[in-house]
Scaffold this motif. Sequence first.
Motif, PDB file in Angstrom:
ATOM      1  N   PRO A 134      12.979  68.906  65.045  1.00 45.40           N
ATOM      2  CA  PRO A 134      12.954  68.005  66.208  1.00 45.40           C
ATOM      3  C   PRO A 134      14.357  67.710  66.735  1.00 45.40           C
ATOM      4  O   PRO A 134      15.343  68.106  66.125  1.00 45.40           O
ATOM      5  N   GLU A 135      14.404  67.019  67.860  1.00 46.63           N
ATOM      6  CA  GLU A 135      15.687  66.689  68.476  1.00 46.63           C
ATOM      7  C   GLU A 135      16.562  65.932  67.495  1.00 46.63           C
ATOM      8  O   GLU A 135      16.125  64.933  66.908  1.00 46.63           O
ATOM      9  N   PRO A 136      17.808  66.366  67.303  1.00 42.39           N
ATOM     10  CA  PRO A 136      18.699  65.666  66.366  1.00 42.39           C
ATOM     11  C   PRO A 136      19.366  64.464  67.031  1.00 42.39           C
ATOM     12  O   PRO A 136      19.244  64.255  68.244  1.00 42.39           O
ATOM     13  N   SER A 137      20.088  63.711  66.252  1.00 43.99           N
ATOM     14  CA  SER A 137      20.913  62.650  66.830  1.00 43.99           C
ATOM     15  C   SER A 137      22.132  63.296  67.486  1.00 43.99           C
ATOM     16  O   SER A 137      22.554  64.398  67.110  1.00 43.99           O
ATOM     17  N   VAL A 138      22.701  62.610  68.460  1.00 42.38           N
ATOM     18  CA  VAL A 138      23.900  63.128  69.119  1.00 42.38           C
ATOM     19  C   VAL A 138      25.032  63.256  68.105  1.00 42.38           C
ATOM     20  O   VAL A 138      25.786  64.235  68.120  1.00 42.38           O
TER      21      VAL A 138
END
Length: 400
Positions: free
Chosen positions: A240-244
């Motif tokens: 899934p989308e990671p943290s920045v």
Amino acid sequence: MTEIRTSTAGSLPRTDALLAANAGRSFADDGFTLERSPEHDALTRAAVADVVERQRALGITFPGDGEFGKAMSNPVDYGAWWAYSFQRVNGLTLTEFDPFNGPAVRSEPGNIRLTTMADRRDRERFPRVYADPTSGAVHGKKATGIPSTTSALSYRGHDAVANDIANLKAALNDNEEGFLTAIAPASASRIRNEFYANDDEHLHAWVEALRPEYEAIVNAGLTLQLDDPYLAESWDQINPEPSVADYQAFISSRVEALNEALKGLPKEQLRLHLCWGSWHGPHTTDIEIRHILPVILKANVGQISFEAGNVRHEHEWVHWHEAKHLIPDDLVLVPGVVSHATNVVEHPDLVAQRLRHFTELVGKDRVFAATDCGLGGRIHPDIAWAKLESLGEGAQRANK
């Protein structure tokens, strides 16, 4: 009076003759290395001379070879900028692994890993678009298969890069500058690793394997453009989308590897090309440039080429202004002000407006007008050349 210089992001439309010649080439025993011949070399040399002259006639003051030394055998091919490297490095083998449709890979906080191309989050959001061949989001055909790393990497492209250099230098006028493109280590390392202990070792093996190509181009007096869409595009390939913060750490190591590969080379002859991938999809899961600029601006290069005409990212010129304090005083900005992502030809006044966003930031002497990504293999040749004409005219209007 200082004038804005003009260039491209590299790839330009191949001629029908060159496409046919590439399609007719045979493969070596490894199944992916395209055989060369004196006839093909002569055809490429003539095509480079022609494409440089066409750029010059349209007002391009810093031309390239159109990437004609990087094989395309089909009018639409999004991967020639990458696949050429398979021809120039030892240690690669075609395997049963398919990087597009292999098993999905999941990341966790603090442990980012790239998943397969088919598991990208934009594809996940728009499955019907990507499954429909009439949508225009995905089409085209690669000139070669994608191998895996199966033994120690080393460079074997000395003759090929020498040919690229000779072709471009023969096409340039006296005292005319030009550039050649080469894949950056991070983007090259995206192929499957079946030899090195981990991804970090694999990445640094590519650093060493590609350095001879970089040195050859720079030592020939040409500017070297490092193609590294990996730095922005990989965000969409993490699921899934990671943290920045995790992503910034992930690409920081890739920028460090790039700097290692360029150590000792003159900064003023180095350009980094950054993009979000040139396929014609929705791109709703692209990362915003504001999140990656603090990392990208640590690259030890004299120029940065980036998408500024793509409708998903055109508005992000404001983030360059917000990051003004991070921009090195000697960095030249190369915004793409005509786009590969639309068939609509930009009006020269729009090109001039886009350029002013950047000349007002760093001055005309530190801005090159360019395409936002390669035009070759992405849009019809007639449209590509019309865009370059608009680019040249728009730069002239911005100069006034």
